[in-house]
Structure formats: C-alpha cells, structure tokens
Design an enzyme around this catalytic site. Structure first.
Site, PDB file in Angstrom:
ATOM      1  N   ASP A 115      46.269  28.280  -3.258  1.00 42.08           N
ATOM      2  CA  ASP A 115      45.885  29.067  -4.437  1.00 42.08           C
ATOM      3  C   ASP A 115      45.940  30.552  -4.099  1.00 42.08           C
ATOM      4  OD1 ASP A 115      45.342  26.770  -5.894  1.00 42.08           O
ATOM      5  OD2 ASP A 115      43.163  26.940  -5.735  1.00 42.08           O
ATOM      6  N   ARG A 166      53.628  27.962  -7.911  1.00 48.32           N
ATOM      7  CA  ARG A 166      52.881  27.830  -9.169  1.00 48.32           C
ATOM      8  C   ARG A 166      52.818  29.246  -9.759  1.00 48.32           C
ATOM      9  NH1 ARG A 166      46.978  26.757  -8.176  1.00 48.32           N
ATOM     10  NH2 ARG A 166      47.559  24.575  -7.958  1.00 48.32           N
TER      11      ARG A 166
END
Ligand code: FDA
Length: 298
Positions: A115, A166
């Site tokens: 992340d 992402r």
C-alpha cells in the site's frame, strides 16, 4: 470533526468497512466474496507502530494469513502498509519484515501489494519495491496515487520494471505543492496515469468507487482490446457493492480490499471521512445525544 467523534461511535459507523477482529472473520468475508465471483486482498490492520516487536508481530500475522489463504483455498492476496511493518521506526526493520512476507507469499504462489501511505513515505516505499524486484521477487506490486503531482514521473521511472500497480486517487491530506487538490484535477490525472501505465504494459488494478472513473476505465480497457485477465477493478469492503457486482456481472475482475484486526481506528476514520453521508449520520447522533429524547434516549 471526525477525530472528535467518540470511538464507540466510530466503531459502529465503520463496521461495514472492516471484516472483524480475527482472521476467521476475514476468511468468512473472503469466502462470501469468492462465492460471488470476486477476488480479495487481505489487510492486517495496524500502522505507525511504536515498537519494533509490534511490527514483527504484524509481519508474523501476515505470514499466518498467507498460510490460511492457502489452507482454505481462498482466492486472495495480501496488502501491507510499510508503517505497519516498521517504516517509521527503521527502514531496515521494515525491509526485513516485508521480505519475510514476500518470501512466504512466494512459497505459496501468492502476491503482496505494498500500500502507499502519506507522501513522507513515498520515496522509501518505492525503494522497498525496487529492492525486492532487484532481488528477483516478481510477486510484489505497488500503489500509485493520482493526486500526487509526481505520479506520472514515477510511472516513467518504474516503466522498465513493468510493475503491477494499483492506481487510486490517494487518501492522505497533502499540501498543494505536491498534490492536486481539485476533484476534477485528480480525476484527470487518474485517467492520464491509467493510460500511461497501460502504455507501459503494466497490469493495473483500477481502484476506485467513482462511477465516472469506473466507466472511463471500462472504456479504456475496451478500446485497447484487453482481456479480463489483463487488468482488474478494485474496491474497498463495504463501499459501492452494487457497482462492484455490476462489474463482475459484465465479466470484469473485481478485487475487494478486506481489512481485519484489532487496530481499526485509523482505517475507520479514513473511510468515514470519504463517506458522503457521514456528516449527516454524525450530526444526527450528536444532536440525539445533546437533545435527550430526540432519539428515544433520555
Ligand atoms: P471518491 O472518494 O470520489 O468516491 C466516489 C464515490 O464512492 C463517492 O461519491 C461515494 O458514493 C462512494 N464512496 C467512496 N468512499 C466511500 C465510503 N467510505 N463510504 C461510502 N461511500 C463511499 N489510498 C491510498 O492513499 N493508498 C492506498 O494504498 C490505497 N489503497 C486502496 C485500495 C483500494 C482497493 C481502494 C478502492 C482504494 C484505496 N485507497 C488507497 C483509497 C483511495 O485513494 C481513495 O481514497 C478512495 O478509494 C476513495 O476514492 P474514490 O476513487 O473511490 O473516489
């Protein structure tokens, strides 16, 4: 005003965004998602830890999650936050913890998404990623945030690695010098970044609940003739579930981010901050508490 909201209320309002406190809760949610044709990525909650042993414990929890995913035959990867693995304590501590998770995932043919947190961590997070790739770990991906002005340059400089990315808007509060502030500006940069990533041959997780971006994303992958294995949409647990189901019904892949654990507070605040109806819920609850009798309590 969210930080002033009492923790029990935050917990209650944010319940839909979190699978529960235990790995068994996460498994139950992932099984249900898989049953509806959706993929998952599991996040062990925790960030900005104070002690190295806490970061090591989170890394150990991730290795358990990977074992459980395999044992239960779940279709899920994992997503990790560098500060949960100790990035704010020491880079090397975080690198060791992350490496142990990536190696465990490699043994189990699984994948680890790193992340992206606030902008003070961007350089080191990308450095962690590059180091892992340099060591030959292909089962790891990163996140790029469309609100950052640097993102198109990052896409350029990462292109030779053909990273699995992402792409999201970005959730942290960043100053204007480094981040677009306008809603439309961020949307426009999201689409520029998406095109640039696909131009570089990257596998992209299009992570948004913004219907306009979902529509544009669909159009872009369609125009490029990409098959459903060549990209995916991603959403957070408990958000725009109908839109997600529609994508799956149309044959797109959808991966849902499934957080679980005891340290739910920071993640919950970020989700509530993005829920357009939250101010109304909180106001109703606050008025209810200030004016006894209005919500049936006295
Ligand atoms: P936007 O915030 O405009 O939301 C679009 C619409 O979705 C809203 O109008 C509303 O209808 C609905 N919606 C959105 N959030 C909601 C909520 N909490 N409750 C109810 N409705 C809601 N960020 C980051 O900085 N680093 C990261 O690593 C990640 N990782 C990540 C993974 C995945 C799978 C997703 C989907 C998102 C992230 N994010 C993230 C968060 C991301 O940056 C962004 O903050 C949120 O996705 C919200 O932005 P949207 O693109 O959905 O648009």
């Amino acid at each position: 005003m969210l930080p002033a909201v009492p923790r029990p209320l935050v917990h209650r309002l944010a319940g839909r965004y979190i699978a529960g406190a235990t790995i068994a809760d996460a498994c139950r949610v992932v099984e249900a998602l898989n049953g509806r044709g959706q993929l998952a990525t599991i996040d062990v909650l925790g960030e900005e830890l104070a002690r190295p042993d806490d970061a090591r414990a989170i890394a150990a929890a991730y290795r358990d999650v990977l074992e459980t995913i395999e044992a239960r035959g779940l279709d899920s990867t994992v997503s990790v936050k560098p500060t949960a693995l100790g990035l704010n304590l020491a880079y090397d501590l975080c690198r060791e913890n992350l490496l142990s998770i990536v190696e465990e995932a490699g043994r189990r043919a699984n994948f680890v998404r790193i992340d992206m947190e606030d902008a003070t961590t961007t350089d080191e997070t990308l450095r962690l990623y590059r180091e892992l790739r340099r060591q030959g770990h292909g089962n790891v991906g990163i996140v790029l945030q469309a609100y950052l002005r640097r993102t198109l340059d990052d896409i350029d400089s990462l292109a030779d690695l053909r990273p699995n990315v992402r792409l999201c808007k970005g959730i942290y509060v960043e100053p204007e010098e480094i981040a677009f502030q306008g809603y439309e500006e961020v949307r426009a940069n999201f689409l520029r970044a998406l095109e640039a990533l696909l131009d570089s041959g990257c596998y992209v997780g299009i992570a948004t609940h913004d219907e306009r971006l979902v529509d544009e994303g669909r159009r872009i992958v369609g125009r490029r003739g990409l098959g459903p294995e060549e990209y995916e949409f991603q959403m957070l647990l408990g958000v725009t579930e109908r839109l997600g189901a529609r994508l799956v019904g149309e044959g797109h892949r959808l991966r849902v981010y499934v957080p679980f654990g005891e340290q739910w507070y920071a993640y919950s605040l970020r989700r509530l901050q993005e829920n357009p109806r939250m101010a109304g819920y909180i106001a109703a609850d606050t008025v209810g508490r200030l004016l006894p009798g209005r919500n049936g309590r006295s």
